[in-house]
Scaffold this motif. Structure first.
Motif, PDB file in Angstrom:
ATOM      1  N   VAL A  63      -3.703  -2.273   0.172  1.00 34.17           N
ATOM      2  CA  VAL A  63      -3.162  -1.801  -0.756  1.00 34.17           C
ATOM      3  C   VAL A  63      -2.724  -0.125  -0.440  1.00 34.17           C
ATOM      4  CG1 VAL A  63      -2.660  -1.481  -3.380  1.00 34.17           C
ATOM      5  CG2 VAL A  63      -3.830  -3.509  -2.408  1.00 34.17           C
ATOM      6  N   PRO A  64      -1.692   0.053   0.118  1.00 31.47           N
ATOM      7  CA  PRO A  64      -1.304   1.547   0.322  1.00 31.47           C
ATOM      8  C   PRO A  64      -1.161   2.332  -0.982  1.00 31.47           C
ATOM      9  CG  PRO A  64       0.347   0.247   0.702  1.00 31.47           C
ATOM     10  CD  PRO A  64      -0.320  -0.627   0.418  1.00 31.47           C
ATOM     11  N   GLY A  65      -1.741   3.703  -0.850  1.00 28.54           N
ATOM     12  CA  GLY A  65      -1.318   4.567  -2.292  1.00 28.54           C
ATOM     13  C   GLY A  65      -2.191   5.671  -2.346  1.00 28.54           C
ATOM     14  N   ASP A  66      -1.718   6.821  -2.687  1.00 27.66           N
ATOM     15  CA  ASP A  66      -2.500   7.895  -2.844  1.00 27.66           C
ATOM     16  C   ASP A  66      -2.871   7.988  -4.508  1.00 27.66           C
ATOM     17  OD1 ASP A  66      -3.608  10.165  -3.401  1.00 27.66           O
ATOM     18  OD2 ASP A  66      -1.916  11.701  -2.604  1.00 27.66           O
ATOM     19  N   VAL A  67      -4.237   7.348  -4.669  1.00 25.33           N
ATOM     20  CA  VAL A  67      -4.498   7.246  -5.818  1.00 25.33           C
ATOM     21  C   VAL A  67      -4.753   8.554  -6.854  1.00 25.33           C
ATOM     22  CG1 VAL A  67      -5.642   5.046  -5.568  1.00 25.33           C
ATOM     23  CG2 VAL A  67      -7.091   7.314  -5.321  1.00 25.33           C
ATOM     24  N   SER A  68      -4.647   9.539  -6.323  1.00 24.61           N
ATOM     25  CA  SER A  68      -4.694  10.930  -7.045  1.00 24.61           C
ATOM     26  C   SER A  68      -3.354  11.430  -7.561  1.00 24.61           C
ATOM     27  CB  SER A  68      -5.084  12.242  -6.059  1.00 24.61           C
ATOM     28  OG  SER A  68      -4.239  12.414  -5.033  1.00 24.61           O
ATOM     29  N   ASP A  69      -2.221  10.341  -7.114  1.00 26.63           N
ATOM     30  CA  ASP A  69      -0.897  10.349  -7.607  1.00 26.63           C
ATOM     31  C   ASP A  69      -0.570   9.676  -8.832  1.00 26.63           C
ATOM     32  OD1 ASP A  69       2.276  11.294  -7.090  1.00 26.63           O
ATOM     33  OD2 ASP A  69       2.173   9.177  -7.358  1.00 26.63           O
ATOM     34  N   GLU A  70       0.085  10.145  -9.864  1.00 27.60           N
ATOM     35  CA  GLU A  70       0.032   9.224 -11.042  1.00 27.60           C
ATOM     36  C   GLU A  70       0.896   8.049 -10.954  1.00 27.60           C
ATOM     37  OE1 GLU A  70       0.231   8.342 -14.989  1.00 27.60           O
ATOM     38  OE2 GLU A  70      -0.542  10.238 -14.571  1.00 27.60           O
ATOM     39  N   HIS A  71       1.962   7.843 -10.407  1.00 26.68           N
ATOM     40  CA  HIS A  71       2.793   6.460 -10.037  1.00 26.68           C
ATOM     41  C   HIS A  71       2.166   5.714  -9.133  1.00 26.68           C
ATOM     42  CE1 HIS A  71       5.682   8.310 -12.972  1.00 26.68           C
ATOM     43  NE2 HIS A  71       5.663   9.246 -12.211  1.00 26.68           N
ATOM     44  N   ALA A  72       1.512   6.359  -7.913  1.00 26.84           N
ATOM     45  CA  ALA A  72       0.968   5.607  -6.892  1.00 26.84           C
ATOM     46  C   ALA A  72      -0.319   4.933  -7.369  1.00 26.84           C
ATOM     47  CB  ALA A  72       0.442   6.438  -5.764  1.00 26.84           C
ATOM     48  N   ALA A  73      -1.105   5.657  -8.309  1.00 23.43           N
ATOM     49  CA  ALA A  73      -2.348   4.945  -8.426  1.00 23.43           C
ATOM     50  C   ALA A  73      -1.905   3.785  -9.594  1.00 23.43           C
ATOM     51  CB  ALA A  73      -2.972   5.961  -9.635  1.00 23.43           C
ATOM     52  N   GLU A  74      -1.003   3.892 -10.412  1.00 21.01           N
ATOM     53  CA  GLU A  74      -0.452   2.791 -11.147  1.00 21.01           C
ATOM     54  C   GLU A  74      -0.124   1.583 -10.183  1.00 21.01           C
ATOM     55  OE1 GLU A  74       2.471   1.789 -15.181  1.00 21.01           O
ATOM     56  OE2 GLU A  74       2.512   3.851 -13.658  1.00 21.01           O
ATOM     57  N   ALA A  75       0.521   1.959  -9.216  1.00 25.82           N
ATOM     58  CA  ALA A  75       1.203   0.636  -8.270  1.00 25.82           C
ATOM     59  C   ALA A  75      -0.020   0.154  -7.428  1.00 25.82           C
ATOM     60  CB  ALA A  75       2.302   1.628  -7.140  1.00 25.82           C
ATOM     61  N   VAL A  76      -0.995   0.980  -7.528  1.00 23.01           N
ATOM     62  CA  VAL A  76      -2.208   0.341  -6.424  1.00 23.01           C
ATOM     63  C   VAL A  76      -2.807  -0.788  -7.302  1.00 23.01           C
ATOM     64  CG1 VAL A  76      -4.341   0.721  -5.669  1.00 23.01           C
ATOM     65  CG2 VAL A  76      -2.416   2.182  -4.895  1.00 23.01           C
ATOM     66  N   VAL A  77      -3.231  -0.338  -8.572  1.00 24.47           N
ATOM     67  CA  VAL A  77      -3.775  -1.243  -9.645  1.00 24.47           C
ATOM     68  C   VAL A  77      -2.617  -2.490  -9.877  1.00 24.47           C
ATOM     69  CG1 VAL A  77      -4.378  -1.417 -11.790  1.00 24.47           C
ATOM     70  CG2 VAL A  77      -5.214   0.490 -10.713  1.00 24.47           C
ATOM     71  N   LYS A  78      -1.687  -2.262 -10.078  1.00 28.82           N
ATOM     72  CA  LYS A  78      -0.427  -3.211 -10.277  1.00 28.82           C
ATOM     73  C   LYS A  78      -0.350  -4.228  -9.205  1.00 28.82           C
ATOM     74  CE  LYS A  78       2.296  -1.487 -13.944  1.00 28.82           C
ATOM     75  NZ  LYS A  78       3.699  -1.058 -14.348  1.00 28.82           N
ATOM     76  N   GLY A  79      -0.396  -3.639  -7.873  1.00 22.18           N
ATOM     77  CA  GLY A  79      -0.331  -4.541  -6.696  1.00 22.18           C
ATOM     78  C   GLY A  79      -1.494  -5.104  -6.559  1.00 22.18           C
ATOM     79  N   THR A  80      -2.642  -4.690  -6.876  1.00 24.41           N
ATOM     80  CA  THR A  80      -3.825  -5.585  -6.633  1.00 24.41           C
ATOM     81  C   THR A  80      -3.870  -6.919  -7.559  1.00 24.41           C
ATOM     82  OG1 THR A  80      -5.349  -3.597  -6.173  1.00 24.41           O
ATOM     83  CG2 THR A  80      -6.386  -5.409  -6.950  1.00 24.41           C
ATOM     84  N   VAL A  81      -3.256  -6.663  -8.971  1.00 16.50           N
ATOM     85  CA  VAL A  81      -3.481  -7.713  -9.665  1.00 16.50           C
ATOM     86  C   VAL A  81      -2.280  -8.538  -9.298  1.00 16.50           C
ATOM     87  CG1 VAL A  81      -2.873  -8.279 -12.260  1.00 16.50           C
ATOM     88  CG2 VAL A  81      -4.290  -6.259 -11.729  1.00 16.50           C
ATOM     89  N   GLU A  82      -1.111  -8.258  -8.966  1.00 17.15           N
ATOM     90  CA  GLU A  82       0.123  -9.027  -8.488  1.00 17.15           C
ATOM     91  C   GLU A  82      -0.301  -9.796  -7.485  1.00 17.15           C
ATOM     92  OE1 GLU A  82       3.060  -6.449  -7.596  1.00 17.15           O
ATOM     93  OE2 GLU A  82       3.765  -5.981  -9.795  1.00 17.15           O
ATOM     94  N   GLN A  83      -1.183  -9.302  -6.681  1.00 18.25           N
ATOM     95  CA  GLN A  83      -1.516 -10.087  -5.087  1.00 18.25           C
ATOM     96  C   GLN A  83      -2.692 -11.016  -5.288  1.00 18.25           C
ATOM     97  OE1 GLN A  83      -0.665  -8.175  -1.349  1.00 18.25           O
ATOM     98  NE2 GLN A  83      -0.609  -6.366  -2.626  1.00 18.25           N
ATOM     99  N   LEU A  84      -4.072 -10.545  -6.264  1.00 17.26           N
ATOM    100  CA  LEU A  84      -5.156 -11.194  -6.410  1.00 17.26           C
ATOM    101  C   LEU A  84      -5.193 -12.080  -7.741  1.00 17.26           C
ATOM    102  CD1 LEU A  84      -7.525  -8.691  -4.673  1.00 17.26           C
ATOM    103  CD2 LEU A  84      -6.297 -10.570  -3.710  1.00 17.26           C
TER     104      LEU A  84
END
Length: 254
Positions: A63-84
């Motif tokens: 799951v790529p993404g810079d978790v210190s970036d507002e939108h990227a962090a949200e995408a990382v969490v959402k991507g995790t839930v969508e896939q897992l």
């Protein structure tokens, strides 16, 4: 022996392409969790961690993404839930250091370390907590440092960020404890690992000897030592522990 079984659970480990994060991810997978391997720029290394887990019979996704970036962090969490399918465990491991004495430390040095280490812990936690509240279960672990408890010359920015992670965990723990969510910290001391150096990588033999003389256990720690603490904190055996900090330092600051 108390066996830790995380079967049916999903975990997100930030900064997991190498070092302590990669070892934590592998150990969670060995215990049965499906693991999201977050990375910012080390795509090949993250894929290697994923492949290693899969080859061992586990489940993992990058799951790529810079978790210190507002939108990227949200995408990382959402991507995790969508896939897992869900998110039960969050390990905030992503971090950097820019060490130098305070008189020589630039504002950029300060901002970068605080942004990656502290903001990069706050944002994934903020996006994960509502999911955990709804499912009335969650385990969050921040990878801090003994430096956040004791301080260290030349690491004012790093120490501040790591102390901040501990304070963040204590505050959030009080907010979500009634929803069966625990929030704790692990504070490693001097840890050695092969793939990315660690705190001991640039030490001279004299420096190693001086530091080892201060560690009652007489050795540097390993990434597995840190991962074992994380594994315990996310297990059912630690369900009554929250807002706590486990030091994994061989007695360095005991």
């Amino acid at each position: 022996m108390y066996a830790i079984d995380l079967s049916g659970q999903s975990a997100l480990v930030t900064g997991a392409s190498r070092g302590i994060g990669a070892v934590i991810a592998r150990r969670l997978a060995e215990a049965g969790a499906a693991v999201a391997i977050n990375y910012r720029s080390s795509g090949a290394e993250a894929e290697a961690v994923v492949d290693g887990i899969r080859n061992a019979g586990g489940q993992a996704i990058p799951v790529p993404g810079d978790v210190s970036d507002e939108h990227a962090a949200e995408a990382v969490v959402k991507g995790t839930v969508e896939q897992l399918g869900r998110l039960d465990i969050l390990v905030n491991n992503a971090g950097v250091n820019r060490d130098r004495l305070l008189m020589r430390m630039t504002t950029e040095d300060w901002d970068q370390v605080l942004t990656v280490n502290l903001r990069g812990t706050f944002l994934p936690t903020r996006h994960a907590v509502p999911l955990m509240v709804r499912q009335r279960y969650g385990r969050i672990v921040n990878i801090s440092s003994v430096v956040g408890l004791s301080g260290n010359p030349g690491q004012a920015n790093y120490a501040a960020s790591k102390a901040g992670q501990i304070g963040l965990a204590k505050a959030v723990a009080r907010e979500v404890a009634s929803r069966n969510i625990t929030v704790n910290s692990v504070a490693p001391g001097f840890i050695e690992f092969s793939d990315s150096g660690g705190m001991t990588a640039d030490l001279t033999d004299d420096q190693r000897g001086q530091i080892l003389s201060r560690i009652p256990a007489g050795r540097f720690g390993s990434a597995d030592d840190v991962a074992s603490a994380v594994l315990y904190l996310v297990s059912s055996g630690a369900s009554y522990m929250t807002g706590q900090t486990l030091t994994v330092d061989g007695g360095l600051i005991a």
